[in-house]
Write an enzyme that holds these catalytic residues in place. Structure first.
Site, PDB file in Angstrom:
ATOM      1  N   LYS A  85       0.851  -1.191   0.000  1.00 30.39           N
ATOM      2  CA  LYS A  85       0.000   0.000   0.000  1.00 30.39           C
ATOM      3  C   LYS A  85       0.876   1.227   0.000  1.00 30.39           C
ATOM      4  CE  LYS A  85      -4.494   0.854   0.308  1.00 30.39           C
ATOM      5  NZ  LYS A  85      -5.538  -0.129  -0.042  1.00 30.39           N
TER       6      LYS A  85
HETATM    7  N1  GLU Z   1      -7.304   0.017  -3.178  1.00 28.41           N
HETATM    8  C1  GLU Z   1      -8.054  -1.162  -3.442  1.00 28.41           C
HETATM    9  C2  GLU Z   1      -8.098  -2.042  -2.208  1.00 28.41           C
HETATM   10  O1  GLU Z   1      -7.950  -1.584  -1.108  1.00 28.41           O
HETATM   11  C3  GLU Z   1      -7.589  -1.890  -4.704  1.00 28.41           C
HETATM   12  C4  GLU Z   1      -6.160  -2.333  -4.707  1.00 28.41           C
HETATM   13  C5  GLU Z   1      -5.686  -2.903  -6.051  1.00 28.41           C
HETATM   14  O2  GLU Z   1      -6.486  -3.009  -6.976  1.00 28.41           O
HETATM   15  O3  GLU Z   1      -4.501  -3.234  -6.127  1.00 28.41           O
HETATM   16  O4  GLU Z   1      -8.369  -3.210  -2.284  1.00 28.41           O
END
Ligand code: GLU
Length: 418
Positions: A104
């Site tokens: 993240k």
């Molecule tokens: N931000 C989204 C999540 O928390 C998608 C992450 C992604 O597609 O890599 O799952």
């Protein structure tokens, strides 16, 4: 953003450990992220001044494949928060069995106070800051709170400029014109709606005519509300940061979307539509069949959990329920459909986008949506199997059992280096 998202994530892992078949040493290492980079991002503001923003990228685990996870722009971003969110990505990709690890990123900023040019500079500078640690086979970012297709296009462009050729699969959630997939924008909300419908079936309740309250009306909340109402549910309350509306007879979700696209925020819609205004605190305590927090972490606190009147909580946001609140809801027999399944639709379709990029081939919306549904159904079934077979106290613990065992097994097979 919140006091202790990381504490919550680690406590959720610990709660599942006694039910999961994971080697003790492996579990110990799973509590620590592999690495986190902190970058300083000097940006020239429109008034000519220079502001230095702080950004992070946490790579939590890669035993099962490249790191995967979004990038968030928010004043509350911190190193601990991205670490928690990277952990949740690890358990999410494992639960729905994508060949990914978890990561993240985030920048501490308020993008609502920035111009488009400033947001572009910030995104490109952040990409430069993390470019040595990302890549199509290494770590693949995606959208999260306050980022979307445009930010992903800037990231892809910046990374490609350094590479000297077009590298679309360095990021997912791109616009269709530059390698995005059909269905990605709606994917997270679609996944929330699909898993909510499955949960109603499991609880032997009718979704048709069921009342739903959705907190948060961004990409995830708005699509969730729209799809659930098209499935027959009555969306009786929705809110965003500016305010909320409530109508016990059901709201016209498409009309709210129209109002927001014209006015920027939800505030004022109550006068437009003759509905009642409602604040977030009251929305969380409404007597509804399903409450869907779709905004940020830790909104369902212990006191909200004691007072809420919903029969079911569906976690569209990451980490919306604190550990103390979870215990109260368990005590009160209010089932919680955990985030790592409920909102996994986004990363599932991110994976499908990445696969299409690597094959230089595009799938139809139907193909994407069918595969999304299949992968969510499998994750749901495996969570339920663990819930019954391991007699876990709740669905979250069952989901963690599946995820921890999958990641743990990968670590055991690969071994500890050196
Ligand atoms: N931000 C989204 C999540 O928390 C998608 C992450 C992604 O597609 O890599 O799952």
């Amino acid at each position: 953003m919140t006091d202790d998202a990381l504490g919550n994530m680690l406590a959720q892992m610990e709660a599942a450990e006694p039910y999961a078949d994971v080697d003790e040493g492996v579990f110990e290492r799973l509590k620590h992220p592999e690495r986190t980079l902190k970058v300083s991002l000097p940006i020239e503001r429109d008034d000519g001044s220079v502001e230095v923003y702080e950004g992070f990228r946490c790579q939590f685990d890669s035993a099962r494949g490249p790191y995967k996870g979004g990038i968030r722009y928010h004043p509350g971003v911190s190193m601990d928060e991205v670490t928690a969110l990277a952990g949740w990505m690890t358990w999410k990709t494992a639960l729905v069995d994508l060949p990914y690890g978890g990561a993240k990123g985030g920048v501490v900023c308020d993008p609502t106070e920035m111009s488009r040019r400033e947001r572009e500079s910030l995104t490109r500078r952040y990409t430069e800051g993390i470019r040595r640690m990302i890549g199509p086979d290494v770590d693949v970012p995606a959208p999260d709170i306050n980022t979307g297709q445009q930010e992903m296009a800037w990231l892809m462009d910046t990374y490609s400029m350094y590479g000297g050729y077009v590298i679309p699969d360095v990021v997912t959630g791109k616009p269709i014109e530059v390698g995005g997939t059909a269905g990605r924008v709606e994917a997270t909300g679609r996944g929330v709606a699909i898993t909510t419908r499955r949960m109603f079936e499991y609880l032997d309740r009718d979704l048709d005519g069921a009342t739903v309250a959705v907190q948060g009306f961004g990409n995830v909340g708005s699509v969730t509300a729209r799809l659930l109402s098209s499935m027959g549910a009555d969306v009786v309350a929705v809110s965003d940061v500016s305010g909320g509306v409530h109508d016990p007879d059901g709201l016209d979700v498409m009309d709210i979307e129209r109002y927001i696209s014209e006015n920027g925020v939800m505030a004022g819609y109550e006068d437009d539509a003759a509905a009642d205004a409602i604040d977030n605190d009251h929305l969380l305590r409404l007597d509804v069949d399903a409450l869907i927090p779709a905004a940020i972490e830790n909104v369902i606190t212990e006191s909200v959990a004691e007072e809420l009147r919903a029969d079911l909580v569906v976690e569209a946001a990451n980490g919306p329920t604190t550990v103390a609140a979870d215990a109260v809801l368990r005590e009160r027999d209010v089932p919680v459909l955990p985030d790592i399944l409920a909102n996994a639709g986004g990363v599932i379709v991110s994976y499908l986008e990445w696969v299409q990029n690597s094959q230089q081939y595009s799938w139809s919306l139907q193909e994407v949506n069918d595969d999304l549904e299949l992968k969510l159904a499998r994750g749901f079934d495996e969570m339920l199997d663990a819930y019954t077979a391991r007699e876990t106290p709740d669905l979250r613990t069952a989901a963690y059992v599946v995820a921890l065992e999958r990641v743990g097994k990968a670590h055991e097979i690969r071994g500890l280096f050196p």
